[in-house]
Write a protein that holds these residues in place. Structure first.
Motif, mmCIF file in Angstrom:
data_model
loop_
_atom_site.group_PDB
_atom_site.id
_atom_site.type_symbol
_atom_site.label_atom_id
_atom_site.label_comp_id
_atom_site.label_asym_id
_atom_site.label_seq_id
_atom_site.Cartn_x
_atom_site.Cartn_y
_atom_site.Cartn_z
ATOM 1 N N HIS A 166 0.843 -1.196 0.000
ATOM 2 C CA HIS A 166 0.000 0.000 0.000
ATOM 3 C C HIS A 166 0.875 1.241 0.000
ATOM 4 C CE1 HIS A 166 -3.465 2.644 1.075
ATOM 5 N NE2 HIS A 166 -4.093 1.745 0.356
ATOM 6 N N TYR A 167 0.271 2.369 -0.361
ATOM 7 C CA TYR A 167 1.028 3.632 -0.365
ATOM 8 C C TYR A 167 0.896 4.370 0.957
ATOM 9 C CZ TYR A 167 -3.640 4.838 -2.014
ATOM 10 O OH TYR A 167 -5.002 4.924 -2.162
ATOM 11 N N MET A 171 -1.111 0.423 6.373
ATOM 12 C CA MET A 171 -1.469 -0.838 5.736
ATOM 13 C C MET A 171 -0.234 -1.647 5.341
ATOM 14 S SD MET A 171 -4.853 0.395 3.769
ATOM 15 C CE MET A 171 -5.744 -1.045 3.212
ATOM 16 N N TYR A 209 1.546 -5.403 -5.853
ATOM 17 C CA TYR A 209 0.588 -5.151 -4.772
ATOM 18 C C TYR A 209 -0.130 -6.446 -4.445
ATOM 19 C CZ TYR A 209 -4.038 -4.058 -2.923
ATOM 20 O OH TYR A 209 -5.195 -4.055 -2.175
ATOM 21 N N PHE A 215 -9.084 -10.329 1.506
ATOM 22 C CA PHE A 215 -9.925 -9.831 0.420
ATOM 23 C C PHE A 215 -9.143 -9.877 -0.881
ATOM 24 C CE2 PHE A 215 -7.970 -6.377 2.762
ATOM 25 C CZ PHE A 215 -7.345 -5.630 1.784
ATOM 26 N N LEU A 216 -9.883 -9.832 -1.985
ATOM 27 C CA LEU A 216 -9.239 -9.928 -3.296
ATOM 28 C C LEU A 216 -8.878 -8.532 -3.787
ATOM 29 C CD1 LEU A 216 -11.591 -12.546 -5.029
ATOM 30 C CD2 LEU A 216 -9.732 -12.904 -3.412
ATOM 31 N N PRO A 217 -7.912 -8.435 -4.660
ATOM 32 C CA PRO A 217 -7.547 -7.107 -5.159
ATOM 33 C C PRO A 217 -8.551 -6.602 -6.191
ATOM 34 C CG PRO A 217 -6.190 -8.786 -6.213
ATOM 35 C CD PRO A 217 -7.082 -9.508 -5.245
ATOM 36 N N ALA A 218 -8.703 -5.285 -6.245
ATOM 37 C CA ALA A 218 -9.586 -4.686 -7.249
ATOM 38 C C ALA A 218 -8.785 -4.416 -8.523
ATOM 39 C CB ALA A 218 -10.205 -3.408 -6.713
ATOM 40 N N LEU A 223 -5.796 0.875 -9.266
ATOM 41 C CA LEU A 223 -4.843 0.859 -8.156
ATOM 42 C C LEU A 223 -3.514 1.464 -8.586
ATOM 43 C CD1 LEU A 223 -5.610 -2.603 -6.539
ATOM 44 C CD2 LEU A 223 -5.636 -0.409 -5.344
ATOM 45 N N GLU B 38 -17.140 2.832 -13.531
ATOM 46 C CA GLU B 38 -16.465 4.137 -13.651
ATOM 47 C C GLU B 38 -17.332 5.046 -14.507
ATOM 48 O OE1 GLU B 38 -13.102 5.237 -12.712
ATOM 49 O OE2 GLU B 38 -12.871 3.319 -11.682
ATOM 50 N N ARG B 44 -14.065 4.278 -7.206
ATOM 51 C CA ARG B 44 -13.580 4.456 -5.843
ATOM 52 C C ARG B 44 -14.481 5.433 -5.069
ATOM 53 N NH1 ARG B 44 -9.794 6.988 -2.506
ATOM 54 N NH2 ARG B 44 -8.093 5.619 -1.821
ATOM 55 N N LYS B 68 -15.469 -4.290 2.522
ATOM 56 C CA LYS B 68 -14.595 -5.162 1.753
ATOM 57 C C LYS B 68 -14.238 -4.528 0.411
ATOM 58 C CE LYS B 68 -14.538 -10.032 0.461
ATOM 59 N NZ LYS B 68 -15.277 -11.286 0.614
ATOM 60 N N LEU B 71 -11.605 -1.930 0.929
ATOM 61 C CA LEU B 71 -10.283 -2.541 1.135
ATOM 62 C C LEU B 71 -9.695 -2.984 -0.196
ATOM 63 C CD1 LEU B 71 -10.921 -4.606 4.370
ATOM 64 C CD2 LEU B 71 -9.004 -3.031 4.051
ATOM 65 N N GLN B 72 -10.528 -3.607 -1.007
ATOM 66 C CA GLN B 72 -10.049 -4.089 -2.308
ATOM 67 C C GLN B 72 -9.544 -2.952 -3.186
ATOM 68 O OE1 GLN B 72 -13.464 -6.287 -3.690
ATOM 69 N NE2 GLN B 72 -12.706 -8.179 -2.821
ATOM 70 N N ARG B 73 -10.155 -1.802 -3.018
ATOM 71 C CA ARG B 73 -9.746 -0.648 -3.834
ATOM 72 C C ARG B 73 -8.622 0.152 -3.194
ATOM 73 N NH1 ARG B 73 -13.328 -0.367 -7.786
ATOM 74 N NH2 ARG B 73 -15.323 -1.371 -7.399
ATOM 75 N N GLY B 74 -8.122 -0.335 -2.054
ATOM 76 C CA GLY B 74 -7.017 0.370 -1.408
ATOM 77 C C GLY B 74 -7.464 1.600 -0.630
ATOM 78 N N ILE B 75 -8.748 1.703 -0.364
ATOM 79 C CA ILE B 75 -9.257 2.848 0.411
ATOM 80 C C ILE B 75 -8.822 2.663 1.868
ATOM 81 C CG2 ILE B 75 -11.369 3.998 1.214
ATOM 82 C CD1 ILE B 75 -12.657 3.170 -1.462
ATOM 83 N N THR B 76 -8.341 3.734 2.491
ATOM 84 C CA THR B 76 -7.826 3.596 3.861
ATOM 85 C C THR B 76 -8.962 3.641 4.885
ATOM 86 O OG1 THR B 76 -7.523 5.970 4.162
ATOM 87 C CG2 THR B 76 -5.668 4.749 3.218
ATOM 88 N N LYS B 77 -8.646 3.179 6.099
ATOM 89 C CA LYS B 77 -9.695 3.164 7.125
ATOM 90 C C LYS B 77 -10.095 4.585 7.529
ATOM 91 C CE LYS B 77 -6.757 2.224 11.234
ATOM 92 N NZ LYS B 77 -5.379 2.377 10.759
ATOM 93 N N GLU B 78 -9.157 5.528 7.425
ATOM 94 C CA GLU B 78 -9.487 6.926 7.732
ATOM 95 C C GLU B 78 -10.510 7.464 6.724
ATOM 96 O OE1 GLU B 78 -6.348 5.775 7.501
ATOM 97 O OE2 GLU B 78 -5.687 5.896 9.588
#
Ligand code: SF4
Ligand code: SF4
Lengths: 359, 111
Positions: A166-167, A171, A209, A215-218, A223, B38, B44, B68, B71-78
């Motif tokens: 992650h960036y 994470m 990544y 969970f699975l990656p999107a 990304l 999209e 996102r 979920k 998370l899969q899209r890399g969205i942070t918990k914040e």
């Protein structure tokens, strides 16, 4: 987070047989979910046969400076399996004669093998079209003796492929250990400084990544855009491609799935995401994986499950591409990780091999 | 049958609603799928909106699904928590703005 390998903790799952047994029991034994073989049969793709070998992936040892929670190699500082110079010489013989265009060094942290530099020098003398080293990044900053590796990679035109879950720090550190994010950023800065990932330099720096949980990656492209934007904005870091891979339910990731009570849901998600079109691009179709002790496998995952190639030729010392070509690939339920969604080792949709290495 | 109103495994069966009303079910899922593609908004951004709305409509299935998905899209918990606050702020604002009606009525009835 564990600081030792499954093996050092004497965890039952360090036994490949135990993992394979687990993956065939429960939801797969009572018919709730179809086995991978059944799924391949339905789409008329069983047995899985390889195409011609294009990638030689060599695992030079399971030792690593990190102990990532998801590691499919069960790598760590306590692992002592390291490829010897003798086995490397046998590999070099094969590299001289193979038609494979890509050489892919993985581990553990391949840089920790004491003969790593010698091996890279020798292999690059032979001339390899695409020479990949899978670097976990932190190793490049873990000890001053590794500080010049970016220059060394540049000198040999190595294609660097590195993990970056992650960036954000939060994470990344949860998957790979505390402090990993900062060190990785520092390593990326050093790679950028010698030209890696910079437009026009010809020095390829790709990131890998994999999800930091059950969970699975999107979508890979979305990304990649997010990673590029965030790393540029926050750290002025550049890289070429982001490869998105799915965590396979083996080794330490399997341990995590079971311990966090996510195993069944995860397997449902993988099976539901099965994409028959992704089967044609799984990495075992064009790769041979070599272990630290010279044995041959369909892929790095099968190596960790101790599933040697189903062929008369099982060791690098007897390597024969024609004979190896005529084999059936050994599959089990872990393979669902390669066929979920767009597929995670698809060289079809990706310009470069994206998977198989740990690190 | 389970002896409680919500069962997380029911989410997997969502698609079955089509069996009892094929045309409407199919149309719904087609529409649903289209909405989340999209578009002028990124997938996102849509995921975060869905997460906020899931909380406002108190749907445990949607909360699971869009946590979920995030998370899969890399969205942070914040980011996720801020989205929930947006939903909560609108919901509490919607409650409080009715306080004006209460005040109006109070004033009208009082001497
Ligand atoms: S794990 Fe993936 S690459 Fe390995 S044999 Fe199975 S499908 Fe092929
Ligand atoms: S995932 Fe890579 S860096 Fe992490 S422990 Fe395994 S080999 Fe080492």
């Amino acid at each position: 987070m564990a600081t030792k390998s499954l093996l050092a903790r004497k965890n039952k799952l360090s036994e490949p047989k135990e993992q394979l047994r687990f993956l065939s029991n429960g939801i797969f034994a009572d018919g709730k979910l179809p086995s991978f073989t059944e799924k391949l049969k339905v789409s008329q793709q069983f047995p899985l046969n390889p195409n011609s070998i294009e990638i030689l992936q060599i695992n030079v040892g399971y030792m690593c400076n990190q102990v990532c929670a998801h590691c499919h190699v069960d790598a760590g500082p306590d692992r002592k399996e390291i490829m010897t110079r003798e086995t490397m010489l046998q590999c070099l013989d094969v590299i001289k004669n193979t038609k494979a265009h890509t050489l892919d060094l993985t581990g553990g942290a391949p840089e920790m093998n004491p003969n790593f530099r010698w091996f890279v020098e020798e292999a690059s003398k032979i001339g390899v079209n695409d020479f990949i080293v899978r670097s976990n990044l932190t190793i490049l900053r873990s000890n001053p003796k590794y500080y010049d590796l970016p220059e060394f990679f540049k000198k040999h035109n190595i294609h660097v492929v590195s993990s970056m879950p992650h960036y954000t720090q939060d994470m990344t550190d949860r998957q790979r250990g505390s402090g990993v994010f900062k060190l990785s950023i520092k390593a990326l800065e050093e790679l950028n400084a010698v030209g890696y990932g910079k437009e026009g330099s010809g020095l390829q720096l790709d990131l890998v990544y994999n999800p930091t949980g059950a969970f699975l990656p999107a979508d890979q492209k979305a990304l990649e855009n997010d990673f590029k934007k965030a790393l540029k904005r926050d750290f002025n870091i550049e890289f070429n491609n982001l490869f998105v891979i799915t965590n396979l339910p083996i080794s330490r990731f399997l341990e995590y799935l079971i311990a966090s009570d996510n195993y069944e849901d995860y397997m449902y998600a993988l099976v539901e995401a099965f994409n028959p079109a992704a089967v044609a691009n799984v990495m075992c179709k064009n790769t041979i994986s070599v272990s630290w002790d010279g044995y041959l496998y369909d892929c790095d995952f099968n190596q960790m499950l101790d599933l040697k190639v189903a062929s008369k030729v099982q060791h690098i010392s007897a390597y024969n591409e024609k004979v190896l070509q005529n084999r059936a690939i050994i599959t089990s339920q872990h393979c669902y990780g390669c066929t979920a969604g767009a597929g995670s080792s698809c060289q079809g949709s990706l310009p470069n091999p994206s998977e198989g290495g740990a690190t | 049958m389970a002896n409680n109103y919500y069962d997380s495994s029911d989410l997997k069966k969502f698609g079955e609603i089509t069996e009892w009303s094929e045309e409407l079910g199919k149309k719904f899922f087609e529409y649903y799928g289209k909405v989340f593609e999209e578009g002028a908004l990124s997938a996102r951004e849509k995921s975060l909106i869905a997460l906020a709305v899931s909380h406002v409509v108190h749907c445990p299935y949607c909360i699971d699904a869009y946590t979920k998905d995030g998370l899969q899209r890399g969205i942070t918990k914040e980011e996720m928590m801020e989205a929930v606050h947006v939903g909560a702020a609108i919901q509490s604002g919607a409650t409080l703005v009715h306080g004006v009606q209460m005040m109006n009525k109070h004033k009208k009835l009082s001497m």
